[in-house]
Write an enzyme that holds these catalytic residues in place. Structure first.
Site, PDB file in Angstrom:
ATOM      1  N   SER A   1      29.670  12.071  -6.938  1.00  0.00           N
ATOM      2  CA  SER A   1      29.489  10.744  -6.342  1.00  0.00           C
ATOM      3  C   SER A   1      28.447  10.809  -5.233  1.00  0.00           C
ATOM      4  O   SER A   1      28.493  11.709  -4.387  1.00  0.00           O
ATOM      5  CB  SER A   1      30.804  10.247  -5.725  1.00  0.00           C
ATOM      6  OG  SER A   1      31.878  10.296  -6.632  1.00  0.00           O
TER       7      SER A   1
ATOM      8  N   HIS B   1      28.875  14.237  -3.217  1.00  0.00           N
ATOM      9  CA  HIS B   1      30.152  14.954  -3.197  1.00  0.00           C
ATOM     10  C   HIS B   1      30.561  15.277  -4.631  1.00  0.00           C
ATOM     11  O   HIS B   1      30.501  14.404  -5.503  1.00  0.00           O
ATOM     12  CB  HIS B   1      31.226  14.090  -2.528  1.00  0.00           C
ATOM     13  CG  HIS B   1      32.554  14.768  -2.457  1.00  0.00           C
ATOM     14  ND1 HIS B   1      32.817  15.791  -1.559  1.00  0.00           N
ATOM     15  CD2 HIS B   1      33.692  14.597  -3.177  1.00  0.00           C
ATOM     16  CE1 HIS B   1      34.058  16.208  -1.738  1.00  0.00           C
ATOM     17  NE2 HIS B   1      34.612  15.507  -2.712  1.00  0.00           N
TER      18      HIS B   1
ATOM     19  N   ASN C   1      25.255  11.039   1.283  1.00  0.00           N
ATOM     20  CA  ASN C   1      25.869  12.316   0.940  1.00  0.00           C
ATOM     21  C   ASN C   1      26.148  12.343  -0.556  1.00  0.00           C
ATOM     22  O   ASN C   1      26.319  11.301  -1.190  1.00  0.00           O
ATOM     23  CB  ASN C   1      27.180  12.504   1.706  1.00  0.00           C
ATOM     24  CG  ASN C   1      27.810  13.869   1.453  1.00  0.00           C
ATOM     25  OD1 ASN C   1      27.125  14.890   1.504  1.00  0.00           O
ATOM     26  ND2 ASN C   1      29.105  13.906   1.183  1.00  0.00           N
TER      27      ASN C   1
ATOM     28  N   SER D   1      19.902  23.368  -4.138  1.00  0.00           N
ATOM     29  CA  SER D   1      19.433  22.917  -5.454  1.00  0.00           C
ATOM     30  C   SER D   1      19.206  21.406  -5.469  1.00  0.00           C
ATOM     31  O   SER D   1      18.263  20.920  -6.107  1.00  0.00           O
ATOM     32  CB  SER D   1      20.407  23.341  -6.557  1.00  0.00           C
ATOM     33  OG  SER D   1      21.656  22.690  -6.420  1.00  0.00           O
ATOM     34  N   ASN D   2      20.040  20.648  -4.765  1.00  0.00           N
ATOM     35  CA  ASN D   2      19.789  19.206  -4.666  1.00  0.00           C
ATOM     36  C   ASN D   2      18.537  18.922  -3.845  1.00  0.00           C
ATOM     37  O   ASN D   2      17.784  18.001  -4.162  1.00  0.00           O
ATOM     38  CB  ASN D   2      21.001  18.484  -4.067  1.00  0.00           C
ATOM     39  CG  ASN D   2      22.040  18.139  -5.116  1.00  0.00           C
ATOM     40  OD1 ASN D   2      21.739  17.464  -6.096  1.00  0.00           O
ATOM     41  ND2 ASN D   2      23.255  18.619  -4.925  1.00  0.00           N
TER      42      ASN D   2
ATOM     43  N   ASP E   1      34.183  11.898   3.349  1.00  0.00           N
ATOM     44  CA  ASP E   1      33.945  11.609   1.928  1.00  0.00           C
ATOM     45  C   ASP E   1      34.503  10.243   1.535  1.00  0.00           C
ATOM     46  O   ASP E   1      34.858  10.012   0.375  1.00  0.00           O
ATOM     47  CB  ASP E   1      34.542  12.707   1.032  1.00  0.00           C
ATOM     48  CG  ASP E   1      33.911  14.065   1.294  1.00  0.00           C
ATOM     49  OD1 ASP E   1      32.694  14.113   1.575  1.00  0.00           O
ATOM     50  OD2 ASP E   1      34.623  15.080   1.240  1.00  0.00           O
TER      51      ASP E   1
ATOM     52  N   GLN F   1      26.344  19.980 -11.393  1.00  0.00           N
ATOM     53  CA  GLN F   1      25.059  20.065 -10.689  1.00  0.00           C
ATOM     54  C   GLN F   1      23.921  19.460 -11.498  1.00  0.00           C
ATOM     55  O   GLN F   1      23.012  18.845 -10.925  1.00  0.00           O
ATOM     56  CB  GLN F   1      24.743  21.517 -10.323  1.00  0.00           C
ATOM     57  CG  GLN F   1      25.532  21.991  -9.116  1.00  0.00           C
ATOM     58  CD  GLN F   1      25.098  23.353  -8.625  1.00  0.00           C
ATOM     59  OE1 GLN F   1      24.429  24.110  -9.340  1.00  0.00           O
ATOM     60  NE2 GLN F   1      25.488  23.687  -7.411  1.00  0.00           N
TER      61      GLN F   1
END
Length: 212
Positions: A135, A108, A106, A12-13, A144, A170
């Site tokens: 984040s 998270h 990234n 989805s990202n 992370d 999300q």
């Protein structure tokens, strides 16, 4: 700007990034999408957008280092300016992180440094947190633990399920990840001295949104 995205699941990202490139919110192009799962739906999202897809299955390699060497080799065929982890559920080797240092991002699902690792929404619920979030950070060897660039907060309500929180987080992810990538594409964002810098200003430990 050439973008390569790594995924393991729904993507989805990835879709938010593809859409932002189409509307020129990100001045760049997703050149390829890589997955460690052949059935990741994100690969179909990429194919529907006409983007090259690659699957590398870990069981075909005898070590994490061997896997990552091949991954680097295949990614570099696309000459990426930035490599974007969008739900890529593998711990990367130090050699991979070093190779893309300063151009590896990234996202998270927690307000780092809180809740690194897995099951962040469950931990927020179990601990009775009143706020949670997501984040975007530069990737370093610490899981992370790289410099945070931008965070978005969401409320946690009484009676929330993990699914409720996931959906809320999300929605924020799909807004802030393309924004951060656009900053990178515009040359505004850099990693220097193990910190994130935006427009020449060193960002605080919790990133741009720390005081909001």
């Amino acid at each position: 700007m050439n973008i390569v995205v790594l995924i393991s699941g729904n993507g989805s990202n990835l879709q938010a990034i593809i859409d932002a490139c189409k509307t020129n919110k990100i001045k760049g192009t997703v050149r390829a999408v890589f997955s460690n799962k052949a059935d990741a739906f994100g690969l179909e999202r990429a194919r529907q957008a006409g983007i090259a897809t690659h699957t590398l299955i870990a069981s075909a390699f005898d070590s994490r280092e061997a896997y990552d060497r091949e991954l680097i080799h295949e990614i570099d065929m696309y000459a990426p300016d930035v490599v974007v982890l969008a739900g890529f559920m593998r711990i990367l080797s130090p050699a991979f992180v070093s190779h893309y240092a300063g151009r590896l991002l990234n996202i998270h699902p927690s307000l780092l440094p809180k809740y690194p690792g897995l099951h962040t929404h469950r931990q927020a619920l179990e601990n009775g947190d009143e706020e949670h979030g997501t984040s975007v950070h530069f990737v370093t060897d610490e899981l992370d633990g790289g410099p945070v660039i931008l965070q978005a907060k969401v409320p946690v309500f009484a009676g929330d399920s993990e699914d409720d929180i996931t959906a809320r987080v999300q929605t924020q992810e799909h807004a802030i990840y393309p924004l951060v990538i656009s900053w990178f594409a515009d040359g505004r964002l850099k990693m220097h001295e193990n910190a994130a810098w935006l427009d020449g200003q060193r960002l605080p430990p919790q990133g741009y949104a720390a005081d909001e």
